[in-house]
Design an enzyme around this catalytic site. Structure first.
Site, PDB file in Angstrom:
ATOM      1  N   HIS A 212       0.771  -1.266   0.203  1.00  0.00           N
ATOM      2  CA  HIS A 212      -0.088  -0.013   0.159  1.00  0.00           C
ATOM      3  C   HIS A 212       0.988   1.362  -0.123  1.00  0.00           C
ATOM      4  O   HIS A 212       0.564   2.277  -0.509  1.00  0.00           O
ATOM      5  CB  HIS A 212      -1.003   0.039   1.213  1.00  0.00           C
ATOM      6  CG  HIS A 212      -2.155  -0.833   0.563  1.00  0.00           C
ATOM      7  ND1 HIS A 212      -2.131  -2.170   1.501  1.00  0.00           N
ATOM      8  CD2 HIS A 212      -3.178  -0.689   0.109  1.00  0.00           C
ATOM      9  CE1 HIS A 212      -3.142  -2.939   0.753  1.00  0.00           C
ATOM     10  NE2 HIS A 212      -4.109  -2.117   0.027  1.00  0.00           N
ATOM     11  N   GLU A 438     -10.722 -10.945  -5.128  1.00  0.00           N
ATOM     12  CA  GLU A 438      -9.143 -10.663  -4.672  1.00  0.00           C
ATOM     13  C   GLU A 438      -8.654 -12.181  -4.168  1.00  0.00           C
ATOM     14  O   GLU A 438      -7.839 -12.360  -3.591  1.00  0.00           O
ATOM     15  CB  GLU A 438      -9.028  -9.617  -3.500  1.00  0.00           C
ATOM     16  CG  GLU A 438      -9.530  -8.360  -3.827  1.00  0.00           C
ATOM     17  CD  GLU A 438      -9.572  -7.224  -2.984  1.00  0.00           C
ATOM     18  OE1 GLU A 438      -8.809  -6.408  -2.740  1.00  0.00           O
ATOM     19  OE2 GLU A 438     -10.476  -7.367  -2.019  1.00  0.00           O
ATOM     20  N   ASP A 462      -4.274  -8.237  -4.423  1.00  0.00           N
ATOM     21  CA  ASP A 462      -4.386  -9.255  -3.567  1.00  0.00           C
ATOM     22  C   ASP A 462      -4.740 -10.603  -4.124  1.00  0.00           C
ATOM     23  O   ASP A 462      -4.246 -11.756  -3.564  1.00  0.00           O
ATOM     24  CB  ASP A 462      -5.465  -8.996  -2.598  1.00  0.00           C
ATOM     25  CG  ASP A 462      -5.270  -8.076  -1.434  1.00  0.00           C
ATOM     26  OD1 ASP A 462      -4.262  -8.581  -0.822  1.00  0.00           O
ATOM     27  OD2 ASP A 462      -5.971  -7.033  -1.307  1.00  0.00           O
ATOM     28  N   CYS A 509      -8.964  -3.310 -11.171  1.00  0.00           N
ATOM     29  CA  CYS A 509      -8.346  -2.315 -10.317  1.00  0.00           C
ATOM     30  C   CYS A 509      -7.316  -2.214  -9.581  1.00  0.00           C
ATOM     31  O   CYS A 509      -6.803  -1.455  -8.890  1.00  0.00           O
ATOM     32  CB  CYS A 509      -9.685  -1.774  -9.476  1.00  0.00           C
ATOM     33  SG  CYS A 509      -9.937  -2.811  -8.135  1.00  0.00           S
TER      34      CYS A 509
HETATM   35  C1  PEP Z   1      -6.196  -5.209  -4.985  1.00  0.00           C
HETATM   36  O1  PEP Z   1      -5.941  -6.142  -4.098  1.00  0.00           O
HETATM   37  O2  PEP Z   1      -5.772  -5.222  -6.046  1.00  0.00           O
HETATM   38  C2  PEP Z   1      -6.683  -3.842  -4.646  1.00  0.00           C
HETATM   39  C3  PEP Z   1      -7.124  -2.963  -5.802  1.00  0.00           C
HETATM   40  O3  PEP Z   1      -7.029  -3.383  -3.442  1.00  0.00           O
HETATM   41  P1  PEP Z   1      -5.616  -3.012  -2.383  1.00  0.00           P
HETATM   42  O4  PEP Z   1      -4.623  -2.827  -3.177  1.00  0.00           O
HETATM   43  O5  PEP Z   1      -6.169  -1.913  -1.805  1.00  0.00           O
HETATM   44  O6  PEP Z   1      -5.948  -4.129  -1.310  1.00  0.00           O
HETATM   45 MG    MG Z   2      -7.003  -5.705  -2.110  1.00  0.00          MG
END
Ligand code: PEP
Ligand code: MG
Length: 561
Positions: A212, A438, A462, A509
């Site tokens: 993150h 995910e 994920d 995403c």
């Molecule tokens: C992902 O897991 O690809 C996602 C978009 O969510 P995050 O990166 O916030 O866990």
């Molecule tokens: Mg995620």
């Protein structure tokens, strides 16, 4: 990237200082190099400063001169207050108020008196400070409520004061008064979110491409390199060049080389700023290009430049990362309404707390294996009110702005979870409800999930972590997390095919969507939208415009094969 046969070694990233390359370019004159993983495009150069870890308290030492220890105590507390006041001056606004309030605590005469008294009892300066802060902390905590929660702030002050007393660099984000490259062993999302405008780039020794921290850096358009072994061994003040695309770090750039890097980066950004219009392949197949954001501020700063078709992932937890108290219903309504008023289509993701995104106000218990524990939608099992309040707030913000947000849940694993979430969201008048894919279990049941919800959004970050059983923050496993792995692509293809059959949108995403080399491949697999950090949109738009849909499909097939 093909699957590897058992026993075959993963590619070893090129690590450690090495002689300058002879291929010219902006790094030509560098005295040495390091390399890591580039996770946020762009180049920057400037003096580096390391983020110091909290100091370790050494064993107590016998005190010969209590007066000298008391003087060290006073000097350390004054240095902490001065540093915080200097940061307040540079920060301005609300951040300045917080920093000034902290400086006042460091200057509290009762704290000083207590620490000085302890030196009189034979404690050395560092231990006297430690004990005085502990007493202060206890007293605050006993008050409970808002003041009780401020007790945690004292820890930061304690670390700073002890570092000053021991003659160590102060922990916490530096504020040298000039632009710099921030170097750290690792950075928490809260640290990254709090970075000031004087940070030119980020380099961390640990961390993976989908951590993150990397995502936040990309969101801010800050060049960033993670998993860069050896970078913490460089001295503060060394002028380094950072290439957030290749992951290369050049050590010891001259003033003119530094200026050249800045000019080239300005030119690159200017070129990408001219890219406009909806996403299309060369033969006109539409692909919605959407934005990943964490707040209305992200939209205000970057949306116009990206010229995207809306927001594909609003990570609501990013609003509350550093909060020790739960945001109220009204506060949530205001934050969501800010985003809804800023753009036409928004896909809101409900809070995704846990693992590397702890939300302190939730007070979730410590877990042995947090990535496989209570995170995302699963928080609802322990704290059911949190999701209900958030859905109420989203619905209220939609009503007050006239927006029609799509709402999706993170970390959905079963069809039962999806249908329960959809029921609760629809009961509040939310018209379009979806889930993130995910977890491999969700991808395998994509068709069934689409009987419950209106859309799927694939979180490749994920999904890769859980498919390959590789921690997304682990720098040594970064090759396993490469989204070109056929196993991951097959799961994406399953979801896209389920979407095609159901006539419902299936987007990506995760960070893969913002990679110009991967985006055509995802389109070839059948995804209908790509949501990414705003800075990534122009390059992805360019990449799609250069290929027909059939060429995208060929690429996807080749990768699957
Ligand atoms: C992902 O897991 O690809 C996602 C978009 O969510 P995050 O990166 O916030 O866990
Ligand atoms: Mg995620």
């Amino acid at each position: 990237m093909p699957d590897r046969s058992p026993g075959e070694r993963p590619p070893t990233p090129d690590r450690g200082p090495r002689p300058p390359a002879s291929d010219g370019g902006p790094w030509e004159g560098a005295a040495g190099r390091l390399s890591g993983l580039g996770v946020s495009q762009g180049r920057a150069a400037g003096p580096m400063i390391r983020l110091a870890d909290p100091p370790e308290l050494p064993a107590p030492r016998p005190v010969a001169d209590p007066g000298a220890e008391a003087a060290t105590v006073a000097k350390a507390l004054a240095a902490v207050a001065a540093e915080l006041n200097r940061r307040a001056l540079a920060a301005g606004g609300e951040a300045a108020e917080i920093l000034e309030a902290l400086a006042m605590i460091a200057e509290d005469p009762m704290l000083l008196e207590e620490a000085e008294r302890l030196t009189g009892d034979g404690h050395d300066a560092a231990h006297a400070l430690d004990a005085a802060f502990a007493k202060h902390r206890e007293a605050l905590a006993a008050l409970g409520g808002y003041l009780g929660e401020r007790a945690a702030d004292l820890d930061d002050l304690r670390h700073r004061a002890i570092a000053a007393a021991l003659g160590l660099p102060m922990p916490g984000l530096p504020s040298p008064g000039h632009p710099y490259v921030l170097v750290a062993t690792d950075l928490s999302p809260a640290d990254t979110a709090g970075l000031g405008p004087d940070v030119l780039a980020l380099v961390t020794e640990h961390g993976g491409p989908t951590s993150h921290t990397a995502i936040l850096a990309r969101g801010r358009g800050l060049p960033a390199v993670v998993a860069c072994a050896g970078v913490m061994d460089l001295a503060d003040g060394t002028v380094i060049g950072v290439d957030g695309g290749t992951g290369e770090i050049a050590i010891g750039l001259t003033e003119s080389e530094t200026a050249e890097v800045g000019q080239a980066e300005d030119a690159r950004r200017a070129r990408l700023r001219t890219s406009r219009g909806p996403g299309r392949t060369a033969d006109g197949h539409p692909v919605r290009l959407l934005l990943n954001i964490g707040s209305a501020a992200d939209l205000e700063r970057d949306a116009a430049q990206a010229d995207a078709e809306g927001v594909g992932l609003f990570r609501t937890e990013f609003l509350f990362l550093d909060r020790k108290q739960a945001p109220s219903f009204e506060e949530q309504v205001a934050a969501y309404a800010d985003v809804f008023s800023g753009t036409e289509q928004v896909v809101v993701r409900t809070l995704d707390a846990g693992t590397d995104k702890p939300l302190p106000f939730l007070g979730l218990p410590q877990e042995q294996n947090p990535a496989l524990g209570v995170r995302g939608l699963r928080v609802d099992r322990l704290l059911p009110g949190v999701l209900d309040t958030q859905l109420d707030a989203i619905a209220e913000a939609a009503r007050s702005t006239g927006a029609e947000p799509w709402v999706m849940a993170p970390m959905v694993t079963t069809v039962g979870e999806a249908s329960d979430f959809a029921r609760r969201a629809r009961a509040r008048g939310i018209g379009r409800v979806g889930v993130m894919v995910e977890v491999p279990a969700a991808a395998l049941r994509a068709g069934r999930l689409l009987q419950e919800v209106d859309f799927l959004s694939i979180g490749t970050n994920d999904l890769a972590q859980y498919t390959f059983a590789a921690d997304r923050q682990h720098s040594a496993l970064a090759d396993l997390l490469d989204p070109r792995q056929p196993a991951l692509l097959e799961l994406i293809a399953l979801c896209a095919e389920a979407g095609r059959r159901a006539g419902k949108p299936v987007g990506v995403c995760g960070e893969a969507a913002g990679d110009p080399l991967l985006a055509p491949l995802l389109v070839g697999l059948g995804v209908t939208s790509l949501s990414m950090a705003p800075v990534c949109v122009p390059a992805v738009r360019e990449a799609l415009a250069g290929l027909t849909l059939d060429e995208c499909r060929d690429r996807a097939q080749a990768a699957l094969d």
